[in-house]
Write a protein that holds these residues in place. Structure first.
Motif: not given
Length: 380
Positions: A155-178
């Motif tokens: 129905a549109g919410l992330p699977t476990l794999g998509q959530a793990l990818q989202g967590a890593l990319l979320g932290a990675g994107l902002l820490v790279t900007i930092d």
């Protein structure tokens, strides 16, 4: 009354109650107080509050916004947080009904509460407590596992794999900007106070290694560097001209078709950096010594590390595609409203957490449509 409508009403009432507890978190977490004991009391006269003093919205309205015992003013933030939580829960229950999303709806309630509490604390203290963000990432992954089993993922919410990818990319994107922004603020000079055993130097190394080796090997290289620091009992310096400069050169090479390719290199770099950032966050959360932390010297930073972990929370609950929508909205809102804030108040620091929270809400409500429209433009 239909079942879905009844559940929306129930969700609104639940939100009011959770909003009352959110006010406890907003007050106590920054002060390092226990969120359960002692029972709720007036911060001015310290009088214990009776159950009638804790009725969401109603108590504040009936008391005219003042303490029953000492008549000290009660901040309007209290009913505002309660009302926003009640409204937010009701909207979520209406758009993501229990009958379709199951436990996924509860996960979105948790996300909304985390965003609201983090924003309020950030507005007050320029900090976002680890007690919210790091367990929040774990909760996001746990609810994603339930999404996979319950069918909410379809129905549109992330699977476990998509959530793990989202967590890593979320932290990675902002820490790279930092990382890159801080490097510019220091005029490309090296850090004077590198953390040991794990910190920004290991995250930078993971960023470079992840571009060429992929996320997990990149994270492994960062952790190996931390192990070297532990063995040496000091920070073994890794020049940023090598790590950050090397990452920028790698991106340039990837854009020409050299190596794994630009998209894979960027994804691998961000995910590895995000993983290293979360490991560092957990390590320093467990090892934190508040008194020593206040006196510790630090290098100029372009962004708070709490924002990095909050982005990981958003990615874990919403997946990487909606995470990107949230970050774009946050950057745009931060640029516009932040400049206005600086002009009016002459502050030289922008609280980015509330903008991330705003972006997450936009991504939750309209992110699916935005992503679908973007894919349509690309013909995907």
């Amino acid at each position: 009354m239909s079942l879905d409508l009844l559940l929306v009403v129930f969700a609104g009432v639940l939100g009011l109650l959770v909003g009352s507890f959110s006010n406890v978190l907003i007050w106590r977490l920054p002060r390092g107080e226990n969120v359960a004991f002692p029972p709720s009391h007036c911060p001015q006269c310290d009088h214990r509050l009776a159950p009638r003093d804790l009725v969401p919205l109603g108590a504040w309205l009936s008391l005219g916004g003042k303490c029953r015992y000492c008549r000290a003013p009660i901040k309007t933030r209290y009913p505002l947080v309660e009302g926003l939580t009640g409204l937010g829960y009701a909207v979520i229950a209406a758009l993501f009904p229990f009958t379709t999303y199951g436990a996924g709806t509860l996960g979105l309630f948790v996300l909304f509460t985390l965003l609201l509490v983090a924003s309020a604390i950030d507005l007050d203290t320029y900090t976002i407590p680890d007690e919210l963000t790091l367990p929040g990432v774990a909760l996001g992954l746990a609810f994603a596992a339930l999404n996979t089993r319950s069918g909410a993922a379809e129905a549109g919410l992330p699977t476990l794999g998509q959530a793990l990818q989202g967590a890593l990319l979320g932290a990675g994107l902002l820490v790279t900007i930092d990382l890159l922004g801080s490097w510019v603020l220091r005029r490309f000079r090296e850090r004077q106070y590198p953390e040991t055993p794990i910190g920004y130097q290991q995250i930078s190394l993971g960023l470079l290694a992840g571009a060429w080796l992929g996320p997990w090997w990149g994270l492994g290289v960062a952790l190996a560097s931390a192990a070297v620091n532990l063995a040496a009992r000091r920070a073994v310096r890794i020049p940023e001209i090598v790590t950050l400069g090397g990452f920028l050169v790698s991106v340039m090479l990837g854009s020409t078709g050299f190596g794994p390719g630009l998209i894979l290199m960027v994804q691998g770099a961000l995910a590895a950096a995000g993983g290293a950032a979360l490991v560092a966050g957990v390590y320093w959360w467990l090892r934190r010594e508040p008194e020593a932390e206040e006196d510790a010297p630090f290098d100029p930073s372009a962004m708070g590390f709490g924002d990095v972990k909050l982005a990981a929370v958003i990615g874990a609950f919403l997946g990487w595609e909606r995470l990107l929508v949230a970050v774009v909205v946050a950057v745009f809102a931060g640029a516009v409203l932040g400049l206005a804030q600086l002009a009016l108040r002459r502050e030289n620091r922008v609280k980015f957490g509330p903008y991330l929270a705003l972006g997450a809400v936009v991504a939750l409500l309209w992110g699916g449509g935005i992503v679908a429209a973007y894919r349509g433009m690309l013909g995907l």
